[in-house]
Design a protein around this motif. Structure first.
Motif, PDB file in Angstrom:
ATOM      1  N   ALA A 178       5.843  -9.356   8.679  1.00 51.70           N
ATOM      2  CA  ALA A 178       7.213  -8.896   8.446  1.00 51.70           C
ATOM      3  C   ALA A 178       7.270  -7.368   8.425  1.00 51.70           C
ATOM      4  CB  ALA A 178       7.750  -9.464   7.131  1.00 51.70           C
ATOM      5  N   TYR A 179       6.278  -6.739   7.814  1.00 53.55           N
ATOM      6  CA  TYR A 179       6.201  -5.273   7.775  1.00 53.55           C
ATOM      7  C   TYR A 179       6.108  -4.712   9.192  1.00 53.55           C
ATOM      8  CZ  TYR A 179       4.083  -0.675   7.159  1.00 53.55           C
ATOM      9  OH  TYR A 179       3.793   0.665   7.247  1.00 53.55           O
ATOM     10  N   SER A 217       0.837  -1.197   0.000  1.00 53.68           N
ATOM     11  CA  SER A 217       0.000   0.000   0.000  1.00 53.68           C
ATOM     12  C   SER A 217       0.875   1.252   0.000  1.00 53.68           C
ATOM     13  CB  SER A 217      -0.921   0.005   1.219  1.00 53.68           C
ATOM     14  OG  SER A 217      -0.166   0.219   2.398  1.00 53.68           O
ATOM     15  N   ARG A 218       0.302   2.355  -0.404  1.00 54.55           N
ATOM     16  CA  ARG A 218       1.059   3.604  -0.446  1.00 54.55           C
ATOM     17  C   ARG A 218       1.620   3.973   0.927  1.00 54.55           C
ATOM     18  NH1 ARG A 218       0.028   9.578  -0.787  1.00 54.55           N
ATOM     19  NH2 ARG A 218       1.704  10.314  -2.121  1.00 54.55           N
ATOM     20  N   PRO A 219       0.826   3.889   2.006  1.00 53.81           N
ATOM     21  CA  PRO A 219       1.394   4.188   3.328  1.00 53.81           C
ATOM     22  C   PRO A 219       2.534   3.240   3.707  1.00 53.81           C
ATOM     23  CG  PRO A 219      -1.000   4.220   3.433  1.00 53.81           C
ATOM     24  CD  PRO A 219      -0.627   3.684   2.079  1.00 53.81           C
ATOM     25  N   LEU A 237       8.267   2.509   4.646  1.00 53.39           N
ATOM     26  CA  LEU A 237       9.483   1.754   4.363  1.00 53.39           C
ATOM     27  C   LEU A 237      10.573   2.666   3.813  1.00 53.39           C
ATOM     28  CD1 LEU A 237       8.111  -1.553   2.799  1.00 53.39           C
ATOM     29  CD2 LEU A 237       9.211  -1.271   5.031  1.00 53.39           C
ATOM     30  N   ARG A 238      10.210   3.580   2.933  1.00 53.16           N
ATOM     31  CA  ARG A 238      11.209   4.525   2.403  1.00 53.16           C
ATOM     32  C   ARG A 238      11.795   5.366   3.533  1.00 53.16           C
ATOM     33  NH1 ARG A 238      11.546   4.523  -3.085  1.00 53.16           N
ATOM     34  NH2 ARG A 238       9.718   3.867  -4.224  1.00 53.16           N
ATOM     35  N   ARG A 239      10.955   5.799   4.447  1.00 52.99           N
ATOM     36  CA  ARG A 239      11.424   6.588   5.590  1.00 52.99           C
ATOM     37  C   ARG A 239      12.332   5.765   6.499  1.00 52.99           C
ATOM     38  NH1 ARG A 239       6.589   8.377   8.338  1.00 52.99           N
ATOM     39  NH2 ARG A 239       5.653   8.517   6.304  1.00 52.99           N
ATOM     40  N   ILE A 240      11.923   4.529   6.776  1.00 57.77           N
ATOM     41  CA  ILE A 240      12.697   3.642   7.646  1.00 57.77           C
ATOM     42  C   ILE A 240      14.091   3.387   7.074  1.00 57.77           C
ATOM     43  CG2 ILE A 240      12.906   1.239   8.420  1.00 57.77           C
ATOM     44  CD1 ILE A 240       9.858   1.219   8.795  1.00 57.77           C
ATOM     45  N   TYR A 241      14.164   3.119   5.780  1.00 61.04           N
ATOM     46  CA  TYR A 241      15.425   2.705   5.170  1.00 61.04           C
ATOM     47  C   TYR A 241      16.248   3.856   4.595  1.00 61.04           C
ATOM     48  CZ  TYR A 241      14.076  -2.079   5.959  1.00 61.04           C
ATOM     49  OH  TYR A 241      13.722  -3.256   6.565  1.00 61.04           O
TER      50      TYR A 241
END
Length: 65
Positions: free
Chosen positions: A56-57, A10-12, A17-21
């Protein structure tokens, strides 16, 4: 990975994930596998069933917090 594969998350989820990594120097370990980049994490998540993907997410989210 194609654009269609990318939409399986999903978009959120993709945004978090982009923010985390982003700029991560210490990997997040899920089920014995270490992920240091968004691409690695998203590829892995897309190989899982929906229930396993969500688990996992959530684990990635927990470790990043």
């Amino acid at each position: 990975m194609t654009e269609d594969d990318e939409t399986a998350l999903s978009r959120p989820q993709r945004r978090l994930l982009r923010r985390i990594y982003n700029g991560r120097t210490e990997p997040i370990v899920v089920e014995g596998l270490a992920f240091l980049t968004y691409k690695e994490a998203s590829r892995y998540l897309l190989t899982l069933t929906e229930e396993a993907r969500e688990a996992a997410y959530q684990e990635m989210k927990r470790q990043a917090g």
